[in-house]
Design an enzyme around this catalytic site. Structure first.
Site, PDB file in Angstrom:
ATOM      1  N   LYS A 189      32.686 -16.867  33.151  1.00 26.12           N
ATOM      2  CA  LYS A 189      33.231 -16.386  31.816  1.00 26.12           C
ATOM      3  C   LYS A 189      33.892 -17.464  31.158  1.00 26.12           C
ATOM      4  O   LYS A 189      33.620 -17.822  30.031  1.00 26.12           O
ATOM      5  CB  LYS A 189      34.632 -15.226  32.297  1.00 26.12           C
ATOM      6  CG  LYS A 189      35.373 -15.244  31.153  1.00 26.12           C
ATOM      7  CD  LYS A 189      36.754 -14.283  31.459  1.00 26.12           C
ATOM      8  CE  LYS A 189      37.794 -14.708  32.072  1.00 26.12           C
ATOM      9  NZ  LYS A 189      38.783 -15.557  31.587  1.00 26.12           N
ATOM     10  N   ASN A 190      34.616 -18.549  31.866  1.00 20.39           N
ATOM     11  CA  ASN A 190      35.381 -19.384  31.330  1.00 20.39           C
ATOM     12  C   ASN A 190      34.335 -20.606  30.965  1.00 20.39           C
ATOM     13  O   ASN A 190      34.819 -21.642  30.224  1.00 20.39           O
ATOM     14  CB  ASN A 190      36.395 -19.865  32.186  1.00 20.39           C
ATOM     15  CG  ASN A 190      37.569 -18.783  32.292  1.00 20.39           C
ATOM     16  OD1 ASN A 190      37.614 -18.042  31.351  1.00 20.39           O
ATOM     17  ND2 ASN A 190      38.403 -18.950  33.251  1.00 20.39           N
ATOM     18  N   ARG A 236      43.288 -15.502  25.716  1.00 24.32           N
ATOM     19  CA  ARG A 236      43.935 -16.872  25.512  1.00 24.32           C
ATOM     20  C   ARG A 236      42.772 -17.773  24.976  1.00 24.32           C
ATOM     21  O   ARG A 236      43.057 -18.772  24.187  1.00 24.32           O
ATOM     22  CB  ARG A 236      44.267 -17.670  26.730  1.00 24.32           C
ATOM     23  CG  ARG A 236      44.547 -19.053  27.165  1.00 24.32           C
ATOM     24  CD  ARG A 236      45.882 -19.225  26.589  1.00 24.32           C
ATOM     25  NE  ARG A 236      46.063 -20.661  26.655  1.00 24.32           N
ATOM     26  CZ  ARG A 236      47.272 -21.124  26.127  1.00 24.32           C
ATOM     27  NH1 ARG A 236      48.406 -20.351  25.794  1.00 24.32           N
ATOM     28  NH2 ARG A 236      47.384 -22.470  26.059  1.00 24.32           N
ATOM     29  N   CYS A 268      45.912 -13.165  29.773  1.00 25.45           N
ATOM     30  CA  CYS A 268      46.699 -12.732  30.957  1.00 25.45           C
ATOM     31  C   CYS A 268      48.304 -13.092  30.905  1.00 25.45           C
ATOM     32  O   CYS A 268      48.396 -13.983  30.537  1.00 25.45           O
ATOM     33  CB  CYS A 268      45.983 -13.176  32.422  1.00 25.45           C
ATOM     34  SG  CYS A 268      44.430 -12.272  32.311  1.00 25.45           S
ATOM     35  N   PRO A 282      52.045 -22.124  26.602  1.00 24.57           N
ATOM     36  CA  PRO A 282      52.588 -22.651  25.519  1.00 24.57           C
ATOM     37  C   PRO A 282      51.309 -23.361  24.711  1.00 24.57           C
ATOM     38  O   PRO A 282      50.355 -23.243  25.590  1.00 24.57           O
ATOM     39  CB  PRO A 282      53.670 -23.791  25.759  1.00 24.57           C
ATOM     40  CG  PRO A 282      53.415 -24.125  27.207  1.00 24.57           C
ATOM     41  CD  PRO A 282      52.946 -22.696  27.931  1.00 24.57           C
ATOM     42  N   ILE A 283      51.440 -23.528  23.513  1.00 26.24           N
ATOM     43  CA  ILE A 283      50.174 -24.194  22.741  1.00 26.24           C
ATOM     44  C   ILE A 283      50.539 -25.834  22.267  1.00 26.24           C
ATOM     45  O   ILE A 283      50.037 -26.189  21.390  1.00 26.24           O
ATOM     46  CB  ILE A 283      49.468 -23.527  21.641  1.00 26.24           C
ATOM     47  CG1 ILE A 283      50.506 -23.012  20.708  1.00 26.24           C
ATOM     48  CG2 ILE A 283      48.850 -21.956  22.362  1.00 26.24           C
ATOM     49  CD1 ILE A 283      49.973 -22.508  19.401  1.00 26.24           C
ATOM     50  N   ASP A 284      51.761 -26.292  22.629  1.00 25.81           N
ATOM     51  CA  ASP A 284      52.149 -27.354  22.130  1.00 25.81           C
ATOM     52  C   ASP A 284      51.322 -28.332  22.173  1.00 25.81           C
ATOM     53  O   ASP A 284      51.167 -29.451  21.166  1.00 25.81           O
ATOM     54  CB  ASP A 284      53.686 -27.752  22.927  1.00 25.81           C
ATOM     55  CG  ASP A 284      53.466 -27.886  24.505  1.00 25.81           C
ATOM     56  OD1 ASP A 284      52.548 -26.950  24.905  1.00 25.81           O
ATOM     57  OD2 ASP A 284      54.095 -28.553  25.214  1.00 25.81           O
TER      58      ASP A 284
HETATM   59  N1  EPU Z   1      49.752 -25.971  28.961  1.00 25.32           N
HETATM   60  C1  EPU Z   1      51.035 -26.391  28.255  1.00 25.32           C
HETATM   61  N2  EPU Z   1      50.824 -26.650  26.732  1.00 25.32           N
HETATM   62  C2  EPU Z   1      49.735 -26.343  26.321  1.00 25.32           C
HETATM   63  C3  EPU Z   1      48.620 -25.904  27.027  1.00 25.32           C
HETATM   64  C4  EPU Z   1      48.547 -25.866  28.467  1.00 25.32           C
HETATM   65  O1  EPU Z   1      51.923 -26.717  28.586  1.00 25.32           O
HETATM   66  O2  EPU Z   1      49.408 -26.503  24.969  1.00 25.32           O
HETATM   67  C5  EPU Z   1      50.396 -25.861  30.413  1.00 25.32           C
HETATM   68  C6  EPU Z   1      49.863 -24.518  30.693  1.00 25.32           C
HETATM   69  O3  EPU Z   1      51.267 -23.883  30.571  1.00 25.32           O
HETATM   70  C7  EPU Z   1      49.582 -24.588  32.252  1.00 25.32           C
HETATM   71  C8  EPU Z   1      48.862 -25.992  32.372  1.00 25.32           C
HETATM   72  O4  EPU Z   1      49.112 -26.579  31.139  1.00 25.32           O
HETATM   73  O5  EPU Z   1      50.910 -24.749  33.245  1.00 25.32           O
HETATM   74  C9  EPU Z   1      47.296 -25.725  32.444  1.00 25.32           C
HETATM   75  O6  EPU Z   1      46.713 -24.645  31.656  1.00 25.32           O
HETATM   76  P1  EPU Z   1      45.400 -24.832  31.143  1.00 25.32           P
HETATM   77  O7  EPU Z   1      45.599 -24.989  29.570  1.00 25.32           O
HETATM   78  O8  EPU Z   1      44.675 -25.605  31.773  1.00 25.32           O
HETATM   79  O9  EPU Z   1      44.945 -23.213  31.004  1.00 25.32           O
HETATM   80  P2  EPU Z   1      44.184 -22.499  30.164  1.00 25.32           P
HETATM   81  O10 EPU Z   1      43.243 -23.640  29.632  1.00 25.32           O
HETATM   82  O11 EPU Z   1      44.936 -21.701  29.049  1.00 25.32           O
HETATM   83  C10 EPU Z   1      42.262 -21.884  31.612  1.00 25.32           C
HETATM   84  C11 EPU Z   1      41.442 -20.696  32.077  1.00 25.32           C
HETATM   85  C12 EPU Z   1      42.415 -19.729  32.985  1.00 25.32           C
HETATM   86  C13 EPU Z   1      42.740 -20.762  34.291  1.00 25.32           C
HETATM   87  C14 EPU Z   1      43.563 -21.874  33.676  1.00 25.32           C
HETATM   88  C15 EPU Z   1      43.715 -23.117  34.745  1.00 25.32           C
HETATM   89  C16 EPU Z   1      39.970 -20.333  29.961  1.00 25.32           C
HETATM   90  C17 EPU Z   1      39.746 -19.442  29.129  1.00 25.32           C
HETATM   91  N3  EPU Z   1      40.994 -19.782  30.880  1.00 25.32           N
HETATM   92  O12 EPU Z   1      43.508 -21.700  31.004  1.00 25.32           O
HETATM   93  O13 EPU Z   1      41.724 -18.694  33.448  1.00 25.32           O
HETATM   94  O14 EPU Z   1      43.846 -19.929  35.015  1.00 25.32           O
HETATM   95  O15 EPU Z   1      42.602 -22.813  32.842  1.00 25.32           O
HETATM   96  O16 EPU Z   1      42.602 -23.259  35.742  1.00 25.32           O
HETATM   97  O17 EPU Z   1      39.192 -21.242  30.558  1.00 25.32           O
HETATM   98  C18 EPU Z   1      41.344 -16.415  33.954  1.00 25.32           C
HETATM   99  O18 EPU Z   1      40.168 -16.588  33.692  1.00 25.32           O
HETATM  100  O19 EPU Z   1      41.721 -15.302  34.524  1.00 25.32           O
HETATM  101  C19 EPU Z   1      42.218 -17.369  33.342  1.00 25.32           C
HETATM  102  C20 EPU Z   1      43.667 -17.124  33.284  1.00 25.32           C
END
Ligand code: EPU
Length: 432
Positions: free
Chosen positions: A27-28, A97, A121, A127-129
């Site tokens: 999926k990811n 997300r 989820c 956040p998206i900062d």
């Molecule tokens: N973060 C920030 N600011 C941002 C972006 C991220 O503080 O602007 C923080 C997050 O809060 C977190 C950390 O950075 O503490 C890492 O998060 P990441 O951005 O890597 O997560 P994501 O990209 O939103 C993807 C997967 C998630 C998986 C995480 C970690 C996708 C679509 N989603 O999320 O998958 O848990 O990486 O490996 O690729 C799932 O598939 O069930 C799922 C939640």
């Protein structure tokens, strides 16, 4: 949406599941590949695509922007040539997300994008900062108005930048690789994640003319330029390491002879290591894993171990719920430290109600004492990954369980009950 639930008959600790399961495409990995269609002048084709909710939602989002998405068997064809809008649908974006990944390619291609805070989820603040500050670095102006972000490029084109992620981010790395491809100049991304899904995206783009250096390292350089042209080749998505890992944990707990195929064992190194050290009999080949066990779980004497979630190649946060469940069946005390998300241990309250001994120290940390006998009960699937962990818990338990919110599990896993039934599990789906 028709609400459904799963009905599961527990095996009461017996290891009786047998047979083979084919692992689905990731999926990811597929979601960012779908978004990358916005970078191409013509159609892209992705193979090994499962029928799951998040891929449906991403197809709807792309279609609502003006793209055409069609499916033949396991191959998805997407043409974003006629996309004219860069306003991301509010309702659909709040479902997943990964909708955030669309923002970069749309901003780079059209000079503006409008989007809501993405959903997905409920596992923490999410956040998206990083996205907003780095788009600003590349020359975008950011405004927030009535819950919507409006981003506008002051000049005609986004410009390259030096970006350092404060924390490695999977969708952040993917988004800025794609954004940089349509920006002016060479962008350098530092402190990137090393997840196989990121490497898969780089492989796909590089095979179609993109110049990206540093694959598999935390520093990635991207040469900006014009839109790409895709050939007719189908890109096969990599196997889903989270589905494979969850089924491997299920097989460790409930399997007498289970073989998982169509996976990449190199993506599962850490899980294989911890299970093996705990005493699970695992035979590994590059694309399949076999578990042969027998008897009852309490007699298996799996050893307890500690887990700390980490970016790849560390222990994936997406396997944290199933491994915590595994630890409820291992002998001794374990600490589970969730370092990535601060809201991803709440499901443990339900495992406690089933009979597990788990103490929450804080939002990031629990202590598990095992082995415990679990009893079936009614459970609300809290999110996609913990939802599957609940199905596994229900199979380990004595008695029957009901797991509500089947749609959350369907977001990420195709026909999970069919796969489990094929192994001999008694699981069915019913309307609420
Ligand atoms: N973060 C920030 N600011 C941002 C972006 C991220 O503080 O602007 C923080 C997050 O809060 C977190 C950390 O950075 O503490 C890492 O998060 P990441 O951005 O890597 O997560 P994501 O990209 O939103 C993807 C997967 C998630 C998986 C995480 C970690 C996708 C679509 N989603 O999320 O998958 O848990 O990486 O490996 O690729 C799932 O598939 O069930 C799922 C939640």
């Amino acid at each position: 949406m028709v609400k459904e639930k799963f009905l599961v008959k527990g095996l009461g600790g017996k290891k009786t599941l047998r047979g083979g399961v084919r692992v689905q495409g990731a999926k990811n990995a597929i979601l960012p590949l779908m978004v990358s269609s916005l970078l191409f002048q013509n159609e892209i084709r992705i193979g090994n695509v499962p029928r799951i909710g998040d891929i449906e939602s991403m197809s709807e989002l792309l279609t609502s922007l003006g793209a055409t998405v069609s499916r033949k068997g396991e191959v998805l064809a997407i043409s974003a040539k006629s996309v004219r809008s860069s306003v991301i649908d509010d309702e659909i974006a709040k479902r997943l997300r990964a909708s955030i990944i669309l923002t970069g390619p749309l901003l780079a291609r059209f000079g503006h994008v409008v989007f809501p805070h993405p959903g997905g989820c409920v596992i923490g603040a999410r956040p998206i900062d990083f996205f907003l500050s780095n788009f600003e670095k590349m020359g975008a102006k950011v405004k927030e108005d009535s819950g919507l972000y409006h981003l506008e490029v002051a000049k005609t084109k986004l410009k390259a930048a030096e970006i350092f992620f404060h924390q490695p981010s999977v969708t952040g790395t993917e988004t800025f690789i794609m954004t940089a491809l349509l920006a002016e100049g060479r962008t350098v991304l530092e402190n990137c994640t090393l997840e196989p899904e990121v490497a898969n995206l780089i492989d796909f783009l590089s095979a179609r003319g993109a110049i990206i250096r540093g694959r598999g390292t935390p520093t990635i350089e991207v040469e900006g330029g014009e839109m790409l042209r895709s050939g007719s080749a189908v890109h096969e998505a990599i196997p889903d390491r989270i589905e494979a890992g969850s089924l491997l944990i299920l097989a460790s707990l409930c399997g007498s002879d289970v073989t998982l195929t169509d996976l990449r064992s190199t993506d599962l190194r850490i899980l294989i290591e911890v299970l093996r050290d705990s005493g699970v009999p695992i035979e590994v080949s590059p694309s399949s894993i076999k578990i042969s066990g027998n008897g009852q779980i309490p007699n298996s004497k799996f050893k307890a171990f500690n887990i700390k979630t980490h970016e790849f190649p560390g222990f994936p946060t997406d396997l944290q719920a199933p491994i915590t469940l595994f630890l409820t069946q291992a002998s001794g005390e374990s600490i589970v430290f969730e370092t990535i998300f601060e809201g991803r241990l709440h499901y443990t309250n339900d495992l406690v109600k089933m009979g597990a001994e788990i103490k929450m120290w804080d939002a990031h940390c629990v202590m598990v004492k095992g082995p415990s006998v679990l009893s079936g009960r009614e459970l609300e699937g809290p999110d996609l990954r913990a939802g599957l962990a609940f199905i596994i818990a229900a199979l380990v338990a004595e008695g029957n369980s009901v797991i509500h919110n089947a749609h959350l599990i369907d977001r990420g896993y195709e026909g999970i009950e069919g796969k489990l039934k094929a192994l001999g599990a008694e699981i069915s789906r019913a309307h609420e």
